[in-house]
Design a protein around this motif. Structure first.
Motif, PDB file in Angstrom:
ATOM      1  N   UNK A 106       0.771  -1.232   0.000  1.00 50.18           N
ATOM      2  CA  UNK A 106       0.000   0.000   0.000  1.00 50.18           C
ATOM      3  C   UNK A 106       0.801   1.280   0.000  1.00 50.18           C
ATOM      4  N   UNK A 107       2.127   1.196   0.108  1.00 49.35           N
ATOM      5  CA  UNK A 107       2.962   2.396   0.242  1.00 49.35           C
ATOM      6  C   UNK A 107       2.795   3.348  -0.935  1.00 49.35           C
ATOM      7  N   UNK A 108       2.955   2.848  -2.150  1.00 47.43           N
ATOM      8  CA  UNK A 108       2.898   3.750  -3.301  1.00 47.43           C
ATOM      9  C   UNK A 108       1.499   4.332  -3.481  1.00 47.43           C
ATOM     10  N   UNK A 109       0.488   3.547  -3.192  1.00 52.04           N
ATOM     11  CA  UNK A 109      -0.889   4.043  -3.276  1.00 52.04           C
ATOM     12  C   UNK A 109      -1.104   5.226  -2.336  1.00 52.04           C
ATOM     13  N   UNK A 110      -0.593   5.126  -1.132  1.00 49.00           N
ATOM     14  CA  UNK A 110      -0.739   6.204  -0.147  1.00 49.00           C
ATOM     15  C   UNK A 110      -0.007   7.459  -0.614  1.00 49.00           C
ATOM     16  N   UNK A 111       1.230   7.297  -1.084  1.00 48.60           N
ATOM     17  CA  UNK A 111       2.002   8.453  -1.546  1.00 48.60           C
ATOM     18  C   UNK A 111       1.322   9.127  -2.736  1.00 48.60           C
ATOM     19  N   UNK A 112       0.793   8.338  -3.643  1.00 50.76           N
ATOM     20  CA  UNK A 112       0.094   8.888  -4.812  1.00 50.76           C
ATOM     21  C   UNK A 112      -1.125   9.706  -4.394  1.00 50.76           C
ATOM     22  N   UNK A 113      -1.834   9.238  -3.385  1.00 48.94           N
ATOM     23  CA  UNK A 113      -3.056   9.923  -2.933  1.00 48.94           C
ATOM     24  C   UNK A 113      -2.758  11.196  -2.165  1.00 48.94           C
ATOM     25  N   UNK A 114      -1.677  11.208  -1.407  1.00 45.82           N
ATOM     26  CA  UNK A 114      -1.395  12.359  -0.548  1.00 45.82           C
ATOM     27  C   UNK A 114      -0.587  13.448  -1.239  1.00 45.82           C
ATOM     28  N   UNK A 115       0.219  13.073  -2.200  1.00 47.24           N
ATOM     29  CA  UNK A 115       1.137  14.046  -2.821  1.00 47.24           C
ATOM     30  C   UNK A 115       0.451  15.280  -3.413  1.00 47.24           C
ATOM     31  N   UNK A 116      -0.703  15.153  -4.058  1.00 43.63           N
ATOM     32  CA  UNK A 116      -1.306  16.356  -4.664  1.00 43.63           C
ATOM     33  C   UNK A 116      -1.734  17.420  -3.655  1.00 43.63           C
ATOM     34  N   UNK A 117      -1.989  17.037  -2.418  1.00 44.98           N
ATOM     35  CA  UNK A 117      -2.552  17.980  -1.445  1.00 44.98           C
ATOM     36  C   UNK A 117      -1.615  18.357  -0.299  1.00 44.98           C
TER      37      UNK A 117
END
Length: 230
Positions: A106-117
């Motif tokens: 789940x690491x990359x999924x979390x980073x992808x979701x949080x990075x824009x904001x």
């Protein structure tokens, strides 16, 4: 729950990728090499004592761990250790440094979701060269605005980081697997933390229940469970 947060910091080892497991494997290999001198339990205890004694000199990471193994081997053998064993210890360290990076679920999924904001940073301790190498192998560098390899993770170290980021402590949140390094010192300075436990923890990073009983932080079982907080 974290409306004021501007910067989210992630620990690296055992938060983003597997690390401590390799140290446990190395300790078992070391005990086998020294089996003629002491029991596995005593070897493990003496190695830990040596590591703690050397932390101030070597800091955290594989290179300091290898130096502590060599020192421990010399002392347990009364300085009669075969040079071949020293070579074997060095080889253990090289194998650790060359381990492939195994990202946790789940690491990359979390980073992808949080990075824009949010401004996403990596805040980890250890050897600079080794951590940079692992980050490059992980293919996660693209998600981080800033990389901070810290000599330690105490309250004062986080204060310096927050000052460097030019934010208030209330705008900073740390996500990591260690209560001692990633949660308690962050709370001490008025910032927020989310604890993501890993299945094995170095004894030096363990804390008692009383240390955390009155502390306000969240614990999740998997890093993907942090997403509903934002």
């Amino acid at each position: 729950m974290h409306k004021n947060i501007k910067v989210i910091a992630f620990d690296a080892d055992d938060t983003l990728w597997v690390n401590e497991t390799y140290f446990r494997e190395a300790e078992l290999a070391f005990a086998k090499l020294l089996a003629k001198y002491e029991t596995a339990n005593t070897i493990d205890q003496e190695l830990f004592k040596t590591e703690i004694r050397n932390l101030e000199l070597y800091g955290y990471g594989i290179k300091g761990f290898v130096l502590s193994m060599i020192e421990c081997a010399l002392e347990l053998s009364n300085y009669k250790i075969n040079p071949k064993v020293i070579q074997d210890i060095l080889e253990i360290g090289k194998q650790m440094l060359n381990k492939p990076i195994e990202l946790l679920d789940g690491v990359e999924e979390v980073l992808q979701n949080l990075q824009p904001n949010y401004k996403i940073i990596l805040a980890t301790k250890g050897d600079l060269l080794d951590q940079e190498r692992k980050l490059e192998k992980s293919n996660l560098a693209q998600y981080f605005h800033h990389i901070e390899v810290m000599t330690d993770k105490k309250a004062a170290d986080y204060q310096k980081l927050i000052k460097h980021l030019d934010i208030d402590s209330s705008q900073f949140l740390m996500i990591g697997n260690s209560l001692k390094s990633d949660v308690l010192p962050v709370l001490e300075i008025g910032a927020s933390a989310i604890h993501v436990p890993f299945h094995t923890t170095w004894i030096h990073e363990e804390v008692s229940e009383s240390d955390t009983s009155d502390k306000n932080f969240h614990t999740v079982l998997n890093i993907k469970e942090v997403l509903p907080f934002f």
